[in-house]
Structures are given as structure tokens and as C-alpha cells.
Scaffold this motif. Structure first.
Motif, short mmCIF file in Angstrom:
data_model
loop_
_atom_site.label_atom_id
_atom_site.label_comp_id
_atom_site.label_asym_id
_atom_site.label_seq_id
_atom_site.Cartn_x
_atom_site.Cartn_y
_atom_site.Cartn_z
N THR A 66 -3.40 -6.88 -2.08
CA THR A 66 -3.62 -7.62 -0.84
C THR A 66 -2.56 -8.71 -0.68
OG1 THR A 66 -5.13 -9.12 -1.97
CG2 THR A 66 -6.10 -7.20 -0.89
N PRO A 67 -2.37 -9.20 0.54
CA PRO A 67 -1.42 -10.29 0.77
C PRO A 67 -1.80 -11.55 -0.01
CG PRO A 67 -2.08 -9.30 2.85
CD PRO A 67 -2.95 -8.72 1.79
N ASN A 68 -0.80 -12.38 -0.32
CA ASN A 68 -0.96 -13.65 -1.04
C ASN A 68 -1.45 -13.47 -2.47
OD1 ASN A 68 -0.13 -15.14 1.23
ND2 ASN A 68 -2.20 -15.00 2.07
N ARG A 84 0.81 -1.21 0.00
CA ARG A 84 0.00 0.00 0.00
C ARG A 84 0.84 1.25 0.00
NH1 ARG A 84 -2.10 -1.28 5.94
NH2 ARG A 84 -2.80 -3.31 5.49
N PRO A 85 1.53 1.63 -0.91
CA PRO A 85 1.99 0.87 -2.07
C PRO A 85 3.27 0.09 -1.79
CG PRO A 85 2.65 3.13 -2.32
CD PRO A 85 1.88 3.03 -1.03
N GLN A 86 3.80 0.14 -0.56
CA GLN A 86 5.03 -0.59 -0.29
C GLN A 86 4.76 -1.73 0.68
OE1 GLN A 86 7.53 2.55 1.18
NE2 GLN A 86 8.33 2.98 -0.87
N GLY A 87 5.60 -2.76 0.59
CA GLY A 87 5.44 -3.89 1.47
C GLY A 87 6.49 -4.94 1.16
N THR A 88 6.21 -6.17 1.59
CA THR A 88 7.16 -7.27 1.44
C THR A 88 6.60 -8.30 0.47
OG1 THR A 88 7.83 -6.94 3.73
CG2 THR A 88 8.49 -8.99 2.70
N VAL A 103 9.30 -4.26 -1.68
CA VAL A 103 8.85 -3.88 -3.02
C VAL A 103 7.85 -2.75 -2.92
CG1 VAL A 103 9.23 -6.19 -3.95
CG2 VAL A 103 6.99 -5.58 -3.05
N GLN A 104 7.56 -2.17 -4.07
CA GLN A 104 6.54 -1.12 -4.12
C GLN A 104 5.73 -1.26 -5.40
OE1 GLN A 104 8.85 2.44 -3.95
NE2 GLN A 104 8.97 2.63 -6.17
N THR A 105 4.51 -0.76 -5.35
CA THR A 105 3.67 -0.74 -6.54
C THR A 105 3.72 0.66 -7.14
OG1 THR A 105 1.67 -0.08 -5.36
CG2 THR A 105 2.14 -2.45 -5.47
N GLN A 106 2.97 0.86 -8.21
CA GLN A 106 2.91 2.19 -8.81
C GLN A 106 1.77 3.00 -8.22
OE1 GLN A 106 2.83 1.16 -13.01
NE2 GLN A 106 5.00 1.71 -13.15
#
Length: 157
Positions: free
Chosen positions: A136-138, A114-118, A128-131
Motif C-alpha cells: 500500500t502507499p506510504n 501491485r506489483p509495480q508503482g512509484t 519500482v516493482q515487488t516480487q
């Protein structure tokens, strides 16, 4: 009369000392600085009330002069520098374990992005990060861009 002078000098001295302690040791506006201003103000007020207007003006002027000289002197002699933080943190995310990933590689989001996470790629966790989108997880993800230690991903539909 002597007791009035001692009271005024002590109140103003302790008040200015507390203001200096506030500036150097206690960050932000706290009780220490406010108490220092109050004690200094009470000392000046007692000077006016018990020693007269003329002496009160002299006490006020001397207090302002002493406080001003102390501040100017401390900045000119750079005495504040010993309390300043001089080191910088130059660390980066994923610096200790360089990734061996490639654009197009697929993995799974371990945490919410959101936008970064593992995310998990080849049994290794990576930040990692999204644009900008929420994933959501998995959720299955794909690497779309690699820039030094930044890994940009998107959800696989």
C-alpha cells in the motif's frame, strides 16, 4: 442492358476499392470493409439477375480473379511496405535519470505497488516493482535487488 453493365462494374469496382481501403488505411474489420464486401456481392448478384447465369458466372470469376491478382501483386511488389511501421521504440523505464541506489537502501512507496508503482528514495521518485506482493502507499520499503533499470523492493516489517 448497357445500364446493367455499368451498374455491375461500378458496384464491383467500388466494393473492391473499399476492401482495399480497409486493408491499407483502416485497421481491423470495420464498416468500410463490410460495405465493400456487400457492394461487391450486390454487383455480382445484379450480374446474375439481369444478365443471366452464364454472364453471372463470368462476372463472378472475373471478380475473384481481379481480387486475387491485386492481392498477389501487392504482396509480390511489396507495396504494403510503405504503410508498415519500421521504427522501434527502444526506450526503457528510468533511462533518462540513472539511479544511484544500492541494495538495502530504504524508502517509501508513493503509489500502491501491485506489483509495480512509484517509490521515493533520497527525495527522488523511481519506478519500482515487488516480487508479486501488494504494498500500500506510504509503506516503508527496502531495495532487495537491482538489475540495470529494474528496482525490486520489499516491505519493511
Amino acid at each position: 442492358m448497357l445500364l446493367d453493365w455499368i451498374t455491375v462494374i461500378l458496384l464491383i469496382g467500388v466494393g473492391l476499392l473499399l476492401v482495399i481501403v480497409e486493408l491499407i488505411f483502416v485497421p481491423g474489420t470495420t464498416v468500410v470493409g463490410i460495405l465493400g464486401f456487400i457492394l461487391t456481392g450486390i454487383g455480382i448478384w445484379i450480374g446474375y439477375a439481369s444478365l443471366g447465369s452464364d454472364v453471372g458466372h463470368i462476372i463472378l470469376g472475373a471478380t475473384v480473379l481481379v481480387a486475387g491478382v491485386a492481392v498477389v501483386y501487392s504482396f509480390k511488389t511489396n507495396s504494403w511496405a510503405r504503410f508498415a511501421l519500421k521504427e522501434q521504440n527502444r526506450g526503457h523505464v528510468n533511462e533518462d535519470t540513472p539511479h544511484l541506489l544500492a541494495v538495502g537502501e530504504e524508502g517509501v512507496a508513493v503509489s500502491a505497488l501491485r506489483p509495480q508503482g512509484t517509490a521515493l528514495f533520497a527525495d527522488r521518485h523511481h519506478e519500482v516493482q515487488t516480487q508479486g506482493e501488494y504494498i500500500t502507499p506510504n509503506t516503508a520499503i527496502r531495495i532487495i535487488k537491482l538489475n540495470q533499470n529494474q528496482i525490486t523492493v520489499e516491505a519493511i516489517s
